[in-house]
Design an enzyme around this catalytic site. Structure first.
Site, PDB file in Angstrom:
ATOM      1  N   CYS A  16     -16.869  -0.172 -52.707  1.00 11.69           N
ATOM      2  CA  CYS A  16     -15.987  -0.943 -51.834  1.00 11.69           C
ATOM      3  C   CYS A  16     -14.760  -1.402 -52.603  1.00 11.69           C
ATOM      4  O   CYS A  16     -14.632  -1.180 -53.808  1.00 11.69           O
ATOM      5  CB  CYS A  16     -16.718  -2.140 -51.259  1.00 11.69           C
ATOM      6  N   CYS A  19     -15.388  -3.586 -55.611  1.00 13.01           N
ATOM      7  CA  CYS A  19     -15.742  -2.824 -56.813  1.00 13.01           C
ATOM      8  C   CYS A  19     -14.478  -2.374 -57.541  1.00 13.01           C
ATOM      9  O   CYS A  19     -14.377  -2.452 -58.767  1.00 13.01           O
ATOM     10  CB  CYS A  19     -16.584  -1.599 -56.444  1.00 13.01           C
ATOM     11  N   ASP A 434      21.594  20.176 -50.231  1.00 12.03           N
ATOM     12  CA  ASP A 434      22.508  20.914 -51.095  1.00 12.03           C
ATOM     13  C   ASP A 434      22.661  22.323 -50.533  1.00 12.03           C
ATOM     14  O   ASP A 434      21.750  22.832 -49.874  1.00 12.03           O
ATOM     15  CB  ASP A 434      21.926  20.964 -52.511  1.00 12.03           C
ATOM     16  N   ASP A 635      18.132  21.534 -55.614  1.00 10.09           N
ATOM     17  CA  ASP A 635      17.411  22.404 -56.551  1.00 10.09           C
ATOM     18  C   ASP A 635      18.003  22.431 -57.947  1.00 10.09           C
ATOM     19  O   ASP A 635      17.377  22.950 -58.868  1.00 10.09           O
ATOM     20  CB  ASP A 635      17.382  23.838 -56.012  1.00 10.09           C
ATOM     21  N   ASP A 639      22.097  18.232 -58.802  1.00 13.86           N
ATOM     22  CA  ASP A 639      21.561  17.473 -57.670  1.00 13.86           C
ATOM     23  C   ASP A 639      20.736  16.271 -58.116  1.00 13.86           C
ATOM     24  O   ASP A 639      20.385  15.425 -57.289  1.00 13.86           O
ATOM     25  CB  ASP A 639      20.675  18.373 -56.794  1.00 13.86           C
TER      26      ASP A 639
END
Length: 741
Positions: A16, A19, A434, A635, A639
Site C-alpha cells: 500500500c 508501505c 520544426d 530533431d 531545436d
C-alpha cells in the site's frame, strides 16, 4: 566532488501507499541519499545517492530493517522475485480457502435447511482458524511486527489486528463460557478470521498477477537482449560467451535469425535487419558494411560481423529500459498528495477503530444489552473497520496506470522519459513543428535541371557534379548522387575552392566554373534575378568565358515531406490542436511546406535562439481562457533551446542526441504520427488515473462509516478490499487494449 549515481533495488512486501512512505523514509534517513522513488506496482525503488557517503548495500540494509526486504539489482532489472511473490500468495490463498470454504458452505446449507449445527462444526472452525492464523496469516503478522518494532504501522497492521480481533474475541468468549464466567456468546468469528485471511491473500495473488501483466511490456524489452554472444578472436575462432563478457571493441558474429547482442558497426557482411523493436516499423532494413546496428534487433537472412561500440547499460535498449523505469518511478503532484494522506491513514484508521469500539460499548450499555451481545457487535464492527480501510487501492491508483502507459508507449515507439511529460501532454493547445528533418525528410534531392546556352541537362549535371565532388555540403552530395544515378560524366578538377555557405569554384578541363548560390555568382560579377524560384533552393552553374561569368544552367532542390506528415497534421487538427511550423529555411520555403501539409501558421528564417523566443510568445497567448500550453517537436541540435523552452519537448528519435536528451518524450521510430499518439496516450492515462483515485478515495470514504455502523460483515469487508485493488489495476490495464487511432 560528489559521485552521484542512481541504483535500483528490489523491495518486497509492499502492499500500500503507507508501505511506500516507510521505504522512502528509511532510505532518505541515510546521509548521502539524495532521492528515493518507489514504484509500488513493480516492487522497486530507484535511489539516487552519493557513493562517497553511502553504499548501495547500506541503503538495502536500511530498507530491509524497516520491514521490507530489499536487494540491489542490475541495470536490466530482475523480476524473478515478482513471480515468487505471486506464488507465495497463491499457496496461502489456496490453503486459506481450503480451510474456510467447506465449513462456510456446510454452515449455510445447514442454516438454510434449519438444521442445528453439531459441536464438531465449532471444533472444526477453531482448528481451521488456528491453522489459518499460523500459516496464512504469518506474512501479515511478521510485517506488522516489524513495523511495530520501528514504531510505525502499515496495511498489514490493519489486517493482523482485524484477524486477531475476530479470532481473539471468539476464543475468549468461548473459554469464558466453558469456565462458567459468562453465558454462551452471541456469535463467534472463527470462520470469519479464516475467510478474511484467505480472501485478502487471494486478492494479493490477483493483484500480483495484475502487476505482472502491467509490467509485461518492459520485461519484453529486457528479454530482447540474448544471454550469450559469438565472439570472434584474433585467430578468427568463434567462441560463445555470456553477454556480460562482451566489451567495447570486441568483434561479434551474428548468424541469420539471431538477435544482435550489442550496439555495433558492421565490418563484414550484408543483411536485412528487423528493427521493429526500436522503430516500430515492420519491414526489415538492409544493413551493409559501415552501418550501425542496435542490440536486440534481429538479423533476418545474412551473416554479419560487427564490432561492439556500446555494451551493457550504454546500449540503446538499456537506455530505453532505464528511461521507462525512471518514468514509472516518478511522481506527479497528485501522487505526492496521495502519499501524504497514506502516511497518516493507518493511524487514523486505528483511531476510528478505537472510537468505534467505544461507541458500540457505550451504545450497548445505554440500552442495557448483555455483555455478550455488546462484545459480539463491537468485534464485528472493529474487525470490519480495520479490514475495509486498508489503503491498497490508493497506493496502486497512479503507479499501475503509469506502468501500463509507459509500457504501451514503448511498444508504439513513444518513449516517455518522465511522468511530468506524460501529464503535460494532456493539456497541449499548440503543437510547434520544426521543418527540416521533422516534417520533411531532411535530405535535399535534385528536382529540376534547367539548362541554358544550348547545353544539355545531362552536361549541366555532370559539370556541377565534377565541381562539387569534393564538397561535404548536403546539396553537393545530392548533385553527385543524382549524376551517378543518371550516368552523367564526372570529370577531374584541376583546382577546387570551397566558399563556405555559398558554393565552390573549380577548374575543369581548363575552364573555370562557379557553382553555387546567387550571392556567389554576384561576387564574381554576375547578378541573377529569378523570382520564380524564390521559394526553392537553387544552385546556379556559371562558366567563365573571356574573363566574364555567364550562367549556363541551374539546379533546383526539394526537401520532400515525409509520407506520414500530412496524416500526422490532420490527426492533430482532429484533436482540436493548433499547429505552427518553424524553419531556419526561407519564409517562402516554410510557407510552401505549411500550405502543402495544412499547417495553420508558419515562420521562416528563424535562428535557434529565436525559436525559443517564439515558443515563449505562443505561451503568452490565451487558449480556453488560460495561458496556452505549447509542445515543440524537433530533431536537431538547433531545436534543443526550443524543446527546453516548450511546456513539452517531443524529440524525433532519428534526430540528434542533444534533441533527444532535451525532449520529455522521444518518438523512437521517427514517425511524426507519434505526436498525436503521445497526446492521446496522455489523455487516456490521466483519465484512468483520475478514475482510479476517485474509486480509491470513494471506496474508503463510503466503506469506513458502513463498517463502523456494523453494516458490513468482516468477510464482505475482506472481499471488497481485495476487489478494490484488482479493480484499480484492471482499470489501468484498459490502456493496453485501447487501440491508437
Amino acid at each position: 566532488m560528489n559521485a552521484l549515481e542512481e541504483i535500483s533495488l528490489n523491495v518486497q512486501g509492499m502492499n500500500c501507499a503507507s508501505c511506500v512512505s516507510h521505504v522512502q523514509k528509511a532510505a532518505m534517513a541515510l546521509p548521502g541519499v539524495v532521492d528515493c522513488r518507489v514504484n509500488l506496482a513493480l516492487g522497486k525503488a530507484a535511489v539516487r545517492l552519493d557513493f562517497n557517503k553511502v553504499k548501495p548495500r547500506e541503503v538495502a540494509e536500511a530498507i530491509s530493517s524497516s520491514g521490507y526486504p530489499a536487494s540491489e539489482i542490475s541495470h536490466h532489472g530482475d523480476h524473478a522475485h515478482s513471480h515468487d511473490h505471486s506464488e507465495i500468495w497463491f499457496r496461502r490463498a489456496m490453503v486459506g480457502i481450503a480451510l474456510w470454504l467447506p465449513l462456510e458452505l456446510i454452515h449455510w446449507i445447514m442454516k438454510l435447511a434449519s438444521c442445528h449445527e453439531h459441536a464438531w462444526m465449532l471444533w472444526a472452525a477453531i482448528i481451521t482458524s488456528t491453522i489459518a492464523i499460523l500459516y496464512v496469516g504469518q506474512g501479515f503478522y511478521t510485517s506488522a511486527w516489524k513495523a511495530l518494532r520501528l514504531g510505525t504501522s502499515n496495511m498489514d497492521t490493519l489486517i493482523a489486528m482485524g484477524a486477531s480481533v475476530a479470532y481473539g474475541y471468539s476464543l475468549i468468549a468461548l473459554l469464558g463460557h466453558w469456565l462458567g464466567l459468562w453465558g454462551p456468546p452471541q456469535a463467534v468469528y472463527f470462520m470469519e478470521s479464516t475467510g478474511l485471511l484467505a480472501l485478502i491473500s487471494l486478492g494479493h495473488w490477483l493483484e500480483a498477477r495484475a502487476r505482472d501483466s502491467a509490467g509485461h511490456a518492459i520485461r519484453q524489452l529486457m528479454e530482447l537482449s540474448p544471454a550469450t554472444a559469438l565472439r570472434v578472436d584474433d585467430q578468427q575462432n568463434t567462441v560463445e560467451v555470456p553477454l556480460a563478457d562482451i566489451h567495447q571493441g570486441d568483434v561479434v558474429l551474428v548468424r541469420p535469425g539471431d538477435r544482435v547482442p550489442v550496439d555495433g558497426k558492421i565490418i563484414a557482411g550484408r543483411s536485412a535487419v528487423d528493427e521493429s523493436m526500436i522503430t516500430g516499423e515492420p519491414l526489415p532494413v538492409v544493413r551493409d558494411v559501415g552501418d550501425e546496428v542496435v542490440g536486440g534487433t534481429i538479423n533476418t537472412d545474412g551473416r554479419l560481423t560487427i564490432r561492439a561500440t556500446r555494451v551493457g547499460h550504454e546500449t540503446a535498449l538499456a537506455q530505453i529500459v532505464a528511461m521507462v523505469e525512471s518514468a514509472q518511478s516518478a511522481k506527479p503532484p497528485v501522487q505526492q498528495l496521495a502519499d501524504r494522506i497514506a502516511a497518516v491513514f493507518v493511524p487514523v484508521v486505528l483511531a476510528i477503530a478505537l472510537i468505534t469500539a467505544c461507541g458500540w460499548y457505550g451504545y450497548g450499555a445505554w440500552h442495557h444489552w448483555s455483555a455478550g451481545h455488546i462484545w459480539a457487535l463491537l468485534a464485528n464492527a472493529v474487525c470490519s473497520v480495520l479490514i475495509i480501510a486498508c489503503p491498497c487501492a490508493l497506493g496502486l491508483a497512479l503507479p499501475a496506470a503509469i506502468m501500463v502507459a509507459t509500457g504501451v508507449g514503448t511498444q508504439r515507439g513513444i518513449l516517455i522519459r518522465d511522468i511530468d511529460a506524460l501529464q503535460m501532454a494532456e493539456r497541449i493547445d499548440i503543437v510547434v513543428l520544426d521543418k527540416t528533418g521533422t516534417v520533411t525528410e531532411g535530405r535535399p534531392t535534385v528536382r529540376d535541371i534547367v539548362p541554358m546556352d544550348g547545353i544539355s541537362a545531362q552536361a549541366i549535371l555532370g559539370l556541377a557534379a565534377s565541381a562539387e565532388q569534393f564538397s561535404a555540403h548536403p546539396l553537393a552530395k545530392a548533385i553527385v548522387a543524382k549524376a551517378k544515378q543518371e550516368g552523367a560524366t564526372i570529370g577531374q578538377t584541376q583546382s577546387f575552392t570551397s566558399v563556405a555557405g555559398l558554393g565552390v569554384v573549380a577548374e575543369i578541363d581548363g575552364s573555370k566554373f562557379v557553382v553555387g548560390s546567387r550571392a556567389l555568382l554576384a561576387e564574381h560579377g554576375l547578378q541573377i534575378s529569378d523570382t520564380s524560384v524564390d521559394s526553392q533552393t537553387v544552385v546556379y552553374v556559371g562558366r567563365v568565358d573571356g574573363g566574364s561569368l555567364r550562367c549556363i544552367g541551374s539546379i533546383t532542390f526539394s526537401d520532400e515531406t515525409k509520407p506520414e506528415s500530412a496524416q500526422a497534421i490532420a490527426d492533430l487538427h482532429r484533436m482540436n490542436l493548433r499547429t505552427f511550423l518553424l524553419s531556419g529555411d526561407t519564409a517562402a520555403s516554410a510557407q510552401a511546406v505549411a500550405q502543402k501539409l495544412g499547417i495553420e501558421q508558419f515562420r521562416g528564417g528563424v535562428r535557434p535562439g529565436e525559436k525559443a523566443q517564439i515558443i515563449r510568445e505562443l505561451q503568452q497567448s490565451t487558449s480556453k481562457g488560460r495561458r496556452s500550453v505549447v509542445a515543440m517537436v524537433g530533431d536537431g541540435i538547433n531545436d534543443a533551446p526550443a524543446l527546453a523552452a516548450a511546456d513539452l519537448g517531443i524529440a524525433i528519435g532519428s534526430g540528434s542526441d542533444v534533441a533527444k536528451e532535451t525532449g520529455g518524450i522521444v518518438l523512437v521510430s521517427g514517425n511524426l504520427q507519434g505526436v498525436a499518439g503521445a497526446i492521446r496516450l496522455s489523455r487516456d492515462t490521466m483519465r484512468i488515473i483520475r478514475q482510479n483515485f476517485f474509486a480509491a478515495f470513494a471506496y474508503n470514504v463510503l466503506a469506513i462509516p458502513l463498517a463502523a455502523l456494523g453494516l458490513l460483515n468482516p468477510l464482505i469487508a475482506a472481499a471488497a478490499m481485495a476487489l478494490s485493488d484488482v479493480t484499480v489495476i484492471g482499470n489501468a490495464l484498459r490502456l493496453r487494449w485501447r487501440r491508437d487511432k
